[in-house]
Write an enzyme that holds these catalytic residues in place. Structure first.
Site, PDB file in Angstrom:
ATOM      1  N   GLY A  13      45.929  48.327  48.258  1.00 58.75           N
ATOM      2  CA  GLY A  13      46.470  46.975  48.091  1.00 58.75           C
ATOM      3  C   GLY A  13      46.175  45.963  49.169  1.00 58.75           C
ATOM      4  O   GLY A  13      46.742  44.873  49.140  1.00 58.75           O
ATOM      5  N   SER A  19      48.216  40.541  53.771  1.00 62.98           N
ATOM      6  CA  SER A  19      48.760  41.500  52.799  1.00 62.98           C
ATOM      7  C   SER A  19      49.825  42.396  53.424  1.00 62.98           C
ATOM      8  O   SER A  19      49.676  42.854  54.565  1.00 62.98           O
ATOM      9  CB  SER A  19      47.641  42.416  52.273  1.00 62.98           C
ATOM     10  OG  SER A  19      46.710  41.696  51.510  1.00 62.98           O
ATOM     11  N   ILE A  20      50.848  42.682  52.637  1.00 67.53           N
ATOM     12  CA  ILE A  20      51.877  43.629  53.092  1.00 67.53           C
ATOM     13  C   ILE A  20      51.218  44.980  53.373  1.00 67.53           C
ATOM     14  O   ILE A  20      51.564  45.659  54.342  1.00 67.53           O
ATOM     15  CB  ILE A  20      52.991  43.743  52.028  1.00 67.53           C
ATOM     16  CG1 ILE A  20      53.760  42.411  51.936  1.00 67.53           C
ATOM     17  CG2 ILE A  20      53.934  44.889  52.362  1.00 67.53           C
ATOM     18  CD1 ILE A  20      54.806  42.352  50.835  1.00 67.53           C
ATOM     19  N   ASP A  64      39.976  49.915  40.747  1.00 72.30           N
ATOM     20  CA  ASP A  64      40.809  49.110  39.859  1.00 72.30           C
ATOM     21  C   ASP A  64      41.816  50.091  39.280  1.00 72.30           C
ATOM     22  O   ASP A  64      41.422  51.029  38.566  1.00 72.30           O
ATOM     23  CB  ASP A  64      39.940  48.487  38.762  1.00 72.30           C
ATOM     24  CG  ASP A  64      40.762  47.681  37.766  1.00 72.30           C
ATOM     25  OD1 ASP A  64      41.997  47.863  37.720  1.00 72.30           O
ATOM     26  OD2 ASP A  64      40.160  46.889  37.020  1.00 72.30           O
ATOM     27  N   VAL A  65      43.103  49.903  39.570  1.00 75.23           N
ATOM     28  CA  VAL A  65      44.098  50.905  39.157  1.00 75.23           C
ATOM     29  C   VAL A  65      44.301  50.958  37.644  1.00 75.23           C
ATOM     30  O   VAL A  65      45.019  51.830  37.150  1.00 75.23           O
ATOM     31  CB  VAL A  65      45.458  50.717  39.869  1.00 75.23           C
ATOM     32  CG1 VAL A  65      45.324  50.915  41.368  1.00 75.23           C
ATOM     33  CG2 VAL A  65      46.079  49.362  39.544  1.00 75.23           C
ATOM     34  N   TYR A 155      59.858  34.466  38.300  1.00 72.60           N
ATOM     35  CA  TYR A 155      59.359  35.824  38.588  1.00 72.60           C
ATOM     36  C   TYR A 155      59.124  36.568  37.267  1.00 72.60           C
ATOM     37  O   TYR A 155      58.247  37.423  37.158  1.00 72.60           O
ATOM     38  CB  TYR A 155      60.344  36.573  39.492  1.00 72.60           C
ATOM     39  CG  TYR A 155      59.723  37.722  40.258  1.00 72.60           C
ATOM     40  CD1 TYR A 155      58.670  37.498  41.149  1.00 72.60           C
ATOM     41  CD2 TYR A 155      60.182  39.028  40.093  1.00 72.60           C
ATOM     42  CE1 TYR A 155      58.098  38.546  41.850  1.00 72.60           C
ATOM     43  CE2 TYR A 155      59.620  40.083  40.802  1.00 72.60           C
ATOM     44  CZ  TYR A 155      58.581  39.830  41.679  1.00 72.60           C
ATOM     45  OH  TYR A 155      58.013  40.872  42.374  1.00 72.60           O
ATOM     46  N   LYS A 162      58.810  45.255  37.963  1.00 72.84           N
ATOM     47  CA  LYS A 162      59.395  45.852  39.180  1.00 72.84           C
ATOM     48  C   LYS A 162      60.590  46.745  38.818  1.00 72.84           C
ATOM     49  O   LYS A 162      60.834  47.755  39.493  1.00 72.84           O
ATOM     50  CB  LYS A 162      59.824  44.769  40.174  1.00 72.84           C
ATOM     51  CG  LYS A 162      58.670  44.006  40.810  1.00 72.84           C
ATOM     52  CD  LYS A 162      57.740  44.892  41.622  1.00 72.84           C
ATOM     53  CE  LYS A 162      56.763  44.089  42.464  1.00 72.84           C
ATOM     54  NZ  LYS A 162      55.668  44.924  43.006  1.00 72.84           N
ATOM     55  N   THR A 193      51.827  35.559  50.782  1.00 71.59           N
ATOM     56  CA  THR A 193      50.613  36.359  50.567  1.00 71.59           C
ATOM     57  C   THR A 193      49.862  35.764  49.381  1.00 71.59           C
ATOM     58  O   THR A 193      50.380  34.895  48.683  1.00 71.59           O
ATOM     59  CB  THR A 193      50.964  37.825  50.245  1.00 71.59           C
ATOM     60  OG1 THR A 193      51.701  37.846  49.012  1.00 71.59           O
ATOM     61  CG2 THR A 193      51.776  38.479  51.346  1.00 71.59           C
ATOM     62  N   LEU A 194      48.680  36.339  49.134  1.00 67.71           N
ATOM     63  CA  LEU A 194      47.890  35.890  47.984  1.00 67.71           C
ATOM     64  C   LEU A 194      48.666  36.080  46.678  1.00 67.71           C
ATOM     65  O   LEU A 194      48.745  35.179  45.844  1.00 67.71           O
ATOM     66  CB  LEU A 194      46.599  36.725  47.958  1.00 67.71           C
ATOM     67  CG  LEU A 194      45.410  36.175  47.203  1.00 67.71           C
ATOM     68  CD1 LEU A 194      44.982  34.839  47.796  1.00 67.71           C
ATOM     69  CD2 LEU A 194      44.253  37.176  47.284  1.00 67.71           C
ATOM     70  N   ALA A 195      49.260  37.255  46.510  1.00 69.83           N
ATOM     71  CA  ALA A 195      50.006  37.547  45.272  1.00 69.83           C
ATOM     72  C   ALA A 195      51.170  36.571  45.125  1.00 69.83           C
ATOM     73  O   ALA A 195      51.424  36.053  44.024  1.00 69.83           O
ATOM     74  CB  ALA A 195      50.505  38.985  45.284  1.00 69.83           C
TER      75      ALA A 195
HETATM   76  P1  NAD Z   1      48.472  40.682  48.155  1.00 67.27           P
HETATM   77  O1  NAD Z   1      47.864  39.665  47.249  1.00 67.27           O
HETATM   78  O2  NAD Z   1      48.045  40.680  49.566  1.00 67.27           O
HETATM   79  O3  NAD Z   1      48.289  42.146  47.575  1.00 67.27           O
HETATM   80  C1  NAD Z   1      48.275  42.418  46.190  1.00 67.27           C
HETATM   81  C2  NAD Z   1      47.182  43.413  45.969  1.00 67.27           C
HETATM   82  O4  NAD Z   1      47.183  43.891  44.607  1.00 67.27           O
HETATM   83  C3  NAD Z   1      45.793  42.823  46.230  1.00 67.27           C
HETATM   84  O5  NAD Z   1      45.103  43.587  47.209  1.00 67.27           O
HETATM   85  C4  NAD Z   1      45.112  42.958  44.874  1.00 67.27           C
HETATM   86  O6  NAD Z   1      43.724  43.197  44.962  1.00 67.27           O
HETATM   87  C5  NAD Z   1      45.843  44.179  44.311  1.00 67.27           C
HETATM   88  N1  NAD Z   1      45.587  44.382  42.898  1.00 67.27           N
HETATM   89  C6  NAD Z   1      45.852  43.527  41.870  1.00 67.27           C
HETATM   90  N2  NAD Z   1      45.385  44.050  40.720  1.00 67.27           N
HETATM   91  C7  NAD Z   1      44.825  45.256  41.031  1.00 67.27           C
HETATM   92  C8  NAD Z   1      44.167  46.260  40.275  1.00 67.27           C
HETATM   93  N3  NAD Z   1      43.992  46.157  38.948  1.00 67.27           N
HETATM   94  N4  NAD Z   1      43.704  47.361  40.918  1.00 67.27           N
HETATM   95  C9  NAD Z   1      43.872  47.504  42.257  1.00 67.27           C
HETATM   96  N5  NAD Z   1      44.481  46.584  43.028  1.00 67.27           N
HETATM   97  C10 NAD Z   1      44.966  45.473  42.406  1.00 67.27           C
HETATM   98  O7  NAD Z   1      50.056  40.435  48.051  1.00 67.27           O
HETATM   99  P2  NAD Z   1      51.324  41.231  48.632  1.00 67.27           P
HETATM  100  O8  NAD Z   1      52.440  40.256  48.563  1.00 67.27           O
HETATM  101  O9  NAD Z   1      51.000  41.885  49.903  1.00 67.27           O
HETATM  102  O10 NAD Z   1      51.600  42.318  47.499  1.00 67.27           O
HETATM  103  C11 NAD Z   1      51.746  43.709  47.777  1.00 67.27           C
HETATM  104  C12 NAD Z   1      52.954  44.253  47.016  1.00 67.27           C
HETATM  105  O11 NAD Z   1      54.152  43.751  47.609  1.00 67.27           O
HETATM  106  C13 NAD Z   1      53.010  43.867  45.536  1.00 67.27           C
HETATM  107  O12 NAD Z   1      53.500  44.972  44.798  1.00 67.27           O
HETATM  108  C14 NAD Z   1      54.041  42.756  45.540  1.00 67.27           C
HETATM  109  O13 NAD Z   1      54.660  42.606  44.283  1.00 67.27           O
HETATM  110  C15 NAD Z   1      54.998  43.299  46.565  1.00 67.27           C
HETATM  111  N6  NAD Z   1      55.961  42.353  47.114  1.00 67.27           N
HETATM  112  C16 NAD Z   1      55.548  41.154  47.621  1.00 67.27           C
HETATM  113  C17 NAD Z   1      56.469  40.271  48.142  1.00 67.27           C
HETATM  114  C18 NAD Z   1      56.031  38.929  48.684  1.00 67.27           C
HETATM  115  O14 NAD Z   1      56.866  38.032  48.806  1.00 67.27           O
HETATM  116  N7  NAD Z   1      54.780  38.756  49.038  1.00 67.27           N
HETATM  117  C19 NAD Z   1      57.841  40.596  48.168  1.00 67.27           C
HETATM  118  C20 NAD Z   1      58.232  41.841  47.671  1.00 67.27           C
HETATM  119  C21 NAD Z   1      57.294  42.705  47.132  1.00 67.27           C
END
Ligand code: NAD
Length: 259
Positions: A13, A19-20, A64-65, A155, A162, A193-195
């Site tokens: 990820g 990224s987290i 790709d998951v 959301y 989730k 983050t990007l997501a």
């Molecule tokens: P991020 O954009 O840095 O990471 C998301 C990742 O998911 C990316 O690396 C992307 O390539 C990957 N991804 C998407 N589709 C994919 C696929 N088909 N196959 C493989 N990889 C795939 O954003 P983030 O915020 O670091 O997200 C990481 C996790 O943390 C996610 O589950 C997100 O829901 C969760 N989260 C984020 C937040 C926040 O506020 N950012 C809060 C709580 C939970």
């Protein structure tokens, strides 16, 4: 002496240094773990490999998951150089942009299935493929958000995904517990983050957070990384099936206190 000396980790990820997953990888490495990476192919050379190299990692594999073949290939490659996996980090999610704004009732069948497949089912698929490498003491962790349990504007389908992810954590914990493998989730407060940028109105969510959370501060990827070290290490040796809130206490608030 690091808490994770001699352990290895595979982190799914990382998109970039916000990224987290990267916050977690850095923290695991700082405690002595050897860290491997898997991300979507388009990010590997430009984004992920330089970060991996910066902490001395050479295992960087595309995946790709949504593809069982991709997942099988990553673990086959892992098996070429490792006989076990101590820490599996699942930090990824995806939903169509149009499903992260407006009314949840408008979610399409296709969009619902996509969000569930990438964001929830993938934890099951990765855990199953990792299983031959897992040993007593191995730890699986994923990332979730408060929108799984309460309605958070925009959301939408990701909240439902989730909720499925959190339930999957409990069922996986029950299945794998007899093998001494633990499965937990970190429920993180909002982080830029990007997501997160794909969620309509994220700025308001992020902006008001530090006025409501008891600790009166926003959450960083380093905060999440430190809690990930706890979940990865023997410090949490009797903890499984749990959702660990790394949100400055936001989730305990009913009626926000001002000031
Ligand atoms: P991020 O954009 O840095 O990471 C998301 C990742 O998911 C990316 O690396 C992307 O390539 C990957 N991804 C998407 N589709 C994919 C696929 N088909 N196959 C493989 N990889 C795939 O954003 P983030 O915020 O670091 O997200 C990481 C996790 O943390 C996610 O589950 C997100 O829901 C969760 N989260 C984020 C937040 C926040 O506020 N950012 C809060 C709580 C939970």
């Amino acid at each position: 002496m690091g808490l994770l000396d001699g352990r290895n980790a595979l982190v799914f990820g990382v998109a970039n240094d916000h990224s987290i997953a990267w916050g977690i990888a850095k923290a695991l490495h700082a405690e002595g773990a050897e860290v491997g990476f898997s991300s979507v192919e388009s990010l590997i050379e430009r984004r992920v490999r330089p970060l991996a190299t910066s902490i001395g990692s050479t295992f960087v594999e595309p995946c790709d998951v949504q593809s069982d073949e991709d997942i099988d290939r990553v673990f086959a490659r892992w098996g070429e150089s490792h006989d076990r996996l101590d820490i599996l980090v699942h930090a990824l999610a995806f939903a169509k942009r149009e499903d992260l704004s407006g009314s949840f009732v408008e979610t399409s069948r296709d969009g619902f299935g996509l969000a569930m497949d990438v964001s929830a089912y993938s934890l099951v698929a990765l855990s199953r493929s990792a299983r031959p490498f897992l040993r007593p003491g191995s730890s699986i962790m994923t990332l979730t958000y408060y929108g799984a349990e309460k309605v958070v504007a925009n959301y939408n389908v990701m909240g439902v995904a989730k909720a499925a992810l959190e339930a999957s954590v409990r069922y996986l914990a029950a299945d794998l517990g007899r093998e001494g493998v633990r499965v937990n989730a970190i429920s993180a407060g909002p982080i830029r983050t990007l997501a997160a940028s794909g969620i309509a109105g994220f700025k308001q969510l992020y902006g008001g957070f530090d006025e409501i959370a008891p600790l009166r501060t926003n959450i960083t990827i380093e905060d999440v990384g430190r809690s990930a070290v706890y979940l990865a290490s023997d410090l949490s040796g009797a903890v499984t099936g749990e959702i660990l809130y790394v949100d400055g206490g936001f989730n305990v608030m009913g009626v926000p206190t001002s000031g």
